[in-house]
Design a protein around this motif. Sequence first.
Motif, PDB file in Angstrom:
ATOM      1  N   UNK A  59     -13.175  -0.610 -13.819  1.00  0.00           N
ATOM      2  CA  UNK A  59     -11.996  -0.117 -13.117  1.00  0.00           C
ATOM      3  C   UNK A  59     -12.184   1.364 -12.830  1.00  0.00           C
ATOM      4  N   UNK A  60     -12.006   1.775 -11.563  1.00  0.00           N
ATOM      5  CA  UNK A  60     -12.167   3.179 -11.204  1.00  0.00           C
ATOM      6  C   UNK A  60     -10.803   3.829 -11.016  1.00  0.00           C
ATOM      7  N   UNK A  61     -10.755   5.119 -11.347  1.00  0.00           N
ATOM      8  CA  UNK A  61      -9.529   5.903 -11.223  1.00  0.00           C
ATOM      9  C   UNK A  61      -9.802   7.135 -10.375  1.00  0.00           C
ATOM     10  N   UNK A  62      -8.866   7.543  -9.518  1.00  0.00           N
ATOM     11  CA  UNK A  62      -9.045   8.795  -8.781  1.00  0.00           C
ATOM     12  C   UNK A  62      -8.680   9.968  -9.692  1.00  0.00           C
ATOM     13  N   UNK A  63      -9.622  10.869  -9.897  1.00  0.00           N
ATOM     14  CA  UNK A  63      -9.398  12.003 -10.804  1.00  0.00           C
ATOM     15  C   UNK A  63      -9.833  13.294 -10.120  1.00  0.00           C
ATOM     16  N   UNK A  64      -9.282  14.401 -10.614  1.00  0.00           N
ATOM     17  CA  UNK A  64      -9.629  15.710 -10.063  1.00  0.00           C
ATOM     18  C   UNK A  64      -9.379  16.771 -11.122  1.00  0.00           C
ATOM     19  N   UNK A  65      -9.812  17.990 -10.858  1.00  0.00           N
ATOM     20  CA  UNK A  65      -9.513  19.114 -11.725  1.00  0.00           C
ATOM     21  C   UNK A  65      -8.030  19.462 -11.584  1.00  0.00           C
ATOM     22  N   UNK A  68       2.123  15.365  -6.184  1.00  0.00           N
ATOM     23  CA  UNK A  68       1.013  14.403  -6.219  1.00  0.00           C
ATOM     24  C   UNK A  68       1.460  12.953  -6.068  1.00  0.00           C
ATOM     25  N   UNK A  69       2.781  12.712  -6.008  1.00  0.00           N
ATOM     26  CA  UNK A  69       3.263  11.339  -5.881  1.00  0.00           C
ATOM     27  C   UNK A  69       3.140  10.813  -4.459  1.00  0.00           C
ATOM     28  N   UNK A  70       2.840  11.692  -3.514  1.00  0.00           N
ATOM     29  CA  UNK A  70       2.653  11.280  -2.121  1.00  0.00           C
ATOM     30  C   UNK A  70       1.168  11.029  -1.887  1.00  0.00           C
ATOM     31  N   UNK A  71       0.801   9.770  -1.667  1.00  0.00           N
ATOM     32  CA  UNK A  71      -0.606   9.405  -1.525  1.00  0.00           C
ATOM     33  C   UNK A  71      -1.259  10.039  -0.309  1.00  0.00           C
ATOM     34  N   UNK A 103      -1.607  13.019   0.392  1.00  0.00           N
ATOM     35  CA  UNK A 103      -2.418  14.202   0.073  1.00  0.00           C
ATOM     36  C   UNK A 103      -3.868  13.806  -0.196  1.00  0.00           C
ATOM     37  N   UNK A 104      -4.058  12.598  -0.734  1.00  0.00           N
ATOM     38  CA  UNK A 104      -5.420  12.145  -1.004  1.00  0.00           C
ATOM     39  C   UNK A 104      -6.188  11.852   0.287  1.00  0.00           C
ATOM     40  N   UNK A 105      -5.486  11.367   1.288  1.00  0.00           N
ATOM     41  CA  UNK A 105      -6.155  11.086   2.564  1.00  0.00           C
ATOM     42  C   UNK A 105      -6.697  12.352   3.205  1.00  0.00           C
ATOM     43  N   UNK A 135      -7.487  15.284 -14.432  1.00  0.00           N
ATOM     44  CA  UNK A 135      -6.179  14.638 -14.401  1.00  0.00           C
ATOM     45  C   UNK A 135      -6.221  13.505 -13.379  1.00  0.00           C
ATOM     46  N   UNK A 136      -5.292  12.555 -13.531  1.00  0.00           N
ATOM     47  CA  UNK A 136      -5.182  11.484 -12.545  1.00  0.00           C
ATOM     48  C   UNK A 136      -4.675  12.073 -11.238  1.00  0.00           C
ATOM     49  N   UNK A 137      -5.374  11.798 -10.150  1.00  0.00           N
ATOM     50  CA  UNK A 137      -4.944  12.287  -8.845  1.00  0.00           C
ATOM     51  C   UNK A 137      -3.882  11.390  -8.228  1.00  0.00           C
TER      52      UNK A 137
END
Length: 301
Positions: free
Chosen positions: A167-173, A181-184, A186-188, A255-257
Motif C-alpha cells: 500500500x502506497x501513501x502520498x507523503x511530503x516534508x 491540505x484537505x483539498x486534493x 493542491x496535489x495535482x 507527513x501524510x500529504x
Amino acid sequence: MIAPRRFLPSIPSLLALEAVDRLGSASAAAEELSLTQSAISRQLKSMEQQLGVDLIQRSQMRLHLTPAAQEYVQVARAALTQLAQASLKLKANPTGGSLNLSILPAFGMHWLAPRLQDFARRHPEVTVNLNTRLRPFDFETQHFDAAIHFGQRDWAGVNYLPIMRETVLPVCAPDILPDNPDDIEWLAEAPLLHLETRPDAWERWFAGQGRDVTGVRGMLFDQFSTMGQATVHGLGVALLPSYLVEEDLRTGRLVRAWQGPGVSLGDFYLVWPQSRAESEPLKSFRLWLEGQINPAGKSRK
C-alpha cells in the motif's frame, strides 16, 4: 552420461575461443589469459581438429569466428559463466546449501533483511546470497535460484508464493504541506516524484481517490531510497510504501500529504523457475517465508 568425451573440448580451449571472440585477436586473448600467442593458436587448432569444424576466419590483423563458431561460443560463454559461478558458490559454502536470491532494494532492506536473522538461526546450513535486480530477468541466463517480484503474476515460467500487498501513501516534508491540505487539488499542482518502474503510479493513485488526472510530471528516480531522501529534503511529494515510511511519519520527518485511503499498486511474490527441481535450500527458505507471512505456520520446517 553427459556426452561422449570427444564432443567436449577442454576448458583452456573454450577460454581461448571465448577470449578471441570478445577481444578480436590472439595477442589480446593471450595477454588476458597469461599465455603466449602461439599457445592460443594451438588451443584453437586443437579444438578445430577435435570437432572437425573450422572456427576462425583471418582478415588482416584481426581474427573473426565463423558464423557457426559465433553461435557455438555463445553457448560456451554461458556454460563457462555458470561453471565459474558454481565454483564461487562452492568456495563460499563448501558444505553446500547456498541460495542465490534476487531482491528489490527497498523491500529487501526494510522488510526481508530484518527477518533473515531468524532464518539463519533456524537454518544454519543454508547461506543466503543477495543480489539486487530492479526488473524481471531470465532464470535460464542468470544464476539466481529465486527472486522477489513486485506487481502482477506476469512472469512466465515461474512458481509464485504471495508475500504481501503493498500500500502506497502520498507523503511530503512538513514544510511543503499547504495550509489547506484537505483539498486534493493542491496535489495535482504539487511537484510529484516518480519511480521509473512505476511510471503510472500517480495516475492510478488519483484514480483511487476518484480523481482523473493524466500527464503528471516531475522528478524521476530509479529507487525508493533516493526518492525517499528527496522527499525528506522537500523536493516534492512521493508515493511511498507504508512499511517504508512508518518511522519517518512517527518522527515527523514526513507527513501524510492526503488523508484519503492508501492505494495498492501490486503485490510482492517469491518466484522460482518451474524448469528446475526445488532445491533443499530453496524449500527451506520458502517454508520459512510462509511462516513469516502466516505466523501460525512459523513452526513449519
